[in-house]
Design a protein around this motif. Structure first.
Motif, short mmCIF file in Angstrom:
data_model
loop_
_atom_site.label_atom_id
_atom_site.label_comp_id
_atom_site.label_asym_id
_atom_site.label_seq_id
_atom_site.Cartn_x
_atom_site.Cartn_y
_atom_site.Cartn_z
N GLY A 138 -6.60 -6.34 0.41
CA GLY A 138 -5.34 -5.87 -0.15
C GLY A 138 -4.87 -4.54 0.42
O GLY A 138 -3.78 -4.09 0.12
N PHE A 139 -5.69 -3.92 1.24
CA PHE A 139 -5.31 -2.66 1.87
C PHE A 139 -5.05 -2.92 3.35
O PHE A 139 -5.89 -3.50 4.04
CB PHE A 139 -6.42 -1.60 1.73
CG PHE A 139 -6.67 -1.20 0.32
CD1 PHE A 139 -5.94 -0.18 -0.27
CD2 PHE A 139 -7.62 -1.85 -0.44
CE1 PHE A 139 -6.17 0.19 -1.57
CE2 PHE A 139 -7.86 -1.48 -1.75
CZ PHE A 139 -7.13 -0.46 -2.32
N SER A 140 -3.93 -2.46 3.85
CA SER A 140 -3.60 -2.75 5.24
C SER A 140 -4.38 -1.86 6.21
O SER A 140 -4.64 -2.26 7.34
CB SER A 140 -2.10 -2.59 5.47
OG SER A 140 -1.69 -1.27 5.14
N THR A 141 -4.73 -0.66 5.78
CA THR A 141 -5.46 0.27 6.63
C THR A 141 -6.41 1.09 5.78
O THR A 141 -6.28 1.13 4.55
CB THR A 141 -4.51 1.26 7.34
OG1 THR A 141 -3.87 2.08 6.34
CG2 THR A 141 -3.46 0.54 8.17
N VAL A 142 -7.34 1.75 6.44
CA VAL A 142 -8.22 2.68 5.73
C VAL A 142 -7.38 3.77 5.08
O VAL A 142 -7.66 4.20 3.96
CB VAL A 142 -9.28 3.26 6.67
CG1 VAL A 142 -10.05 4.37 6.00
CG2 VAL A 142 -10.23 2.16 7.13
N ALA A 143 -6.33 4.21 5.75
CA ALA A 143 -5.47 5.27 5.20
C ALA A 143 -4.85 4.85 3.87
O ALA A 143 -4.59 5.69 3.01
CB ALA A 143 -4.38 5.64 6.20
N PRO A 198 0.79 -1.23 0.00
CA PRO A 198 0.00 0.00 0.00
C PRO A 198 0.82 1.28 0.00
O PRO A 198 0.41 2.28 -0.53
CB PRO A 198 -0.83 -0.11 1.28
CG PRO A 198 -0.93 -1.57 1.52
CD PRO A 198 0.38 -2.14 1.04
N SER A 199 2.01 1.24 0.56
CA SER A 199 2.79 2.46 0.63
C SER A 199 3.58 2.75 -0.64
O SER A 199 4.04 3.86 -0.85
CB SER A 199 3.75 2.40 1.82
OG SER A 199 4.66 1.33 1.64
N THR A 200 3.76 1.75 -1.51
CA THR A 200 4.64 1.96 -2.65
C THR A 200 4.03 1.72 -4.02
O THR A 200 4.50 2.25 -5.01
CB THR A 200 5.88 1.06 -2.55
OG1 THR A 200 5.45 -0.30 -2.53
CG2 THR A 200 6.68 1.36 -1.30
N ASN A 253 -17.63 0.74 8.44
CA ASN A 253 -17.67 0.24 9.82
C ASN A 253 -17.60 1.41 10.79
O ASN A 253 -16.95 2.42 10.52
CB ASN A 253 -16.51 -0.71 10.10
CG ASN A 253 -16.66 -2.03 9.39
OD1 ASN A 253 -17.77 -2.40 9.02
ND2 ASN A 253 -15.57 -2.73 9.19
N VAL A 254 -18.21 1.27 11.92
CA VAL A 254 -18.20 2.32 12.93
C VAL A 254 -16.77 2.63 13.38
O VAL A 254 -16.47 3.75 13.76
CB VAL A 254 -19.11 1.95 14.11
CG1 VAL A 254 -18.54 0.81 14.92
CG2 VAL A 254 -19.38 3.16 14.98
N GLU A 255 -15.88 1.65 13.30
CA GLU A 255 -14.48 1.87 13.70
C GLU A 255 -13.77 2.83 12.76
O GLU A 255 -12.74 3.39 13.11
CB GLU A 255 -13.73 0.53 13.72
CG GLU A 255 -14.21 -0.43 14.76
CD GLU A 255 -15.41 -1.26 14.27
OE1 GLU A 255 -15.64 -1.34 13.04
OE2 GLU A 255 -16.11 -1.80 15.13
N ASP A 256 -14.26 2.99 11.56
CA ASP A 256 -13.62 3.86 10.58
C ASP A 256 -13.93 5.29 10.89
O ASP A 256 -13.37 6.20 10.43
CB ASP A 256 -14.07 3.51 9.16
CG ASP A 256 -13.65 2.11 8.76
OD1 ASP A 256 -12.69 1.59 9.37
OD2 ASP A 256 -14.28 1.56 7.86
N GLY A 277 -14.13 3.36 3.12
CA GLY A 277 -13.92 1.96 2.78
C GLY A 277 -14.41 1.03 3.88
O GLY A 277 -15.03 1.46 4.85
N ARG A 278 -14.15 -0.23 3.70
CA ARG A 278 -14.52 -1.28 4.65
C ARG A 278 -15.99 -1.23 5.05
O ARG A 278 -16.33 -1.38 6.21
CB ARG A 278 -13.65 -1.22 5.89
CG ARG A 278 -12.26 -1.73 5.65
CD ARG A 278 -11.58 -2.12 6.89
NE ARG A 278 -11.70 -1.12 7.92
CZ ARG A 278 -10.98 -1.08 9.02
NH1 ARG A 278 -10.08 -2.01 9.23
NH2 ARG A 278 -11.14 -0.15 9.92
N TRP A 279 -16.86 -1.02 4.13
CA TRP A 279 -18.30 -1.06 4.37
C TRP A 279 -18.75 -0.10 5.46
O TRP A 279 -19.73 -0.31 6.16
CB TRP A 279 -18.76 -2.49 4.68
CG TRP A 279 -18.40 -3.41 3.56
CD1 TRP A 279 -19.00 -3.45 2.33
CD2 TRP A 279 -17.36 -4.36 3.53
NE1 TRP A 279 -18.39 -4.38 1.55
CE2 TRP A 279 -17.37 -4.96 2.26
CE3 TRP A 279 -16.39 -4.77 4.44
CZ2 TRP A 279 -16.48 -5.94 1.88
CZ3 TRP A 279 -15.50 -5.76 4.05
CH2 TRP A 279 -15.56 -6.33 2.79
#
Length: 90
Positions: A51-56, A9-11, A87-90, A83-85
């Motif tokens: 395939g994405f490690s984080t929402v960021a 994700p970073s590169t 979620n409240v955590e986002d 992303g991630r549907w």
């Protein structure tokens, strides 16, 4: 529309080639046919975070998509998400 997850994700942030043009074409047609004051467009609804490690790590993809859509339909209101549907955590 699907996006290809990055190898890292970073590169390696790349879109499937048809994603941005397709989203831009839809946006342009919606803006032209219905007017920017009559609808809201969400280019990607609840994208998978596979395939994405984080929402960021999703944000660079979304930024490129939005840039393409804005070029084609600058006045259309857009709905964006984390992303991630949604979620409240986002």
């Amino acid at each position: 529309m699907e996006i290809a997850p990055p190898e890292s994700p970073s590169t390696n942030i790349t879109f499937v080639p048809s994603t941005r043009p397709a989203a831009a074409a839809v946006a342009a047609r919606l803006e032209r046919e219905f007017g920017p004051d009559n609808l809201i467009y969400e280019p990607l609804n609840e994208p998978s975070m596979s395939g994405f490690s984080t929402v960021a790590s999703w944000i660079p993809y979304q930024n490129r998509l939005v840039a393409s859509v804005r070029e084609a339909a600058p006045k259309l209101t857009l709905i964006l998400n984390a992303g991630r549907w949604q979620n409240v955590e986002d």
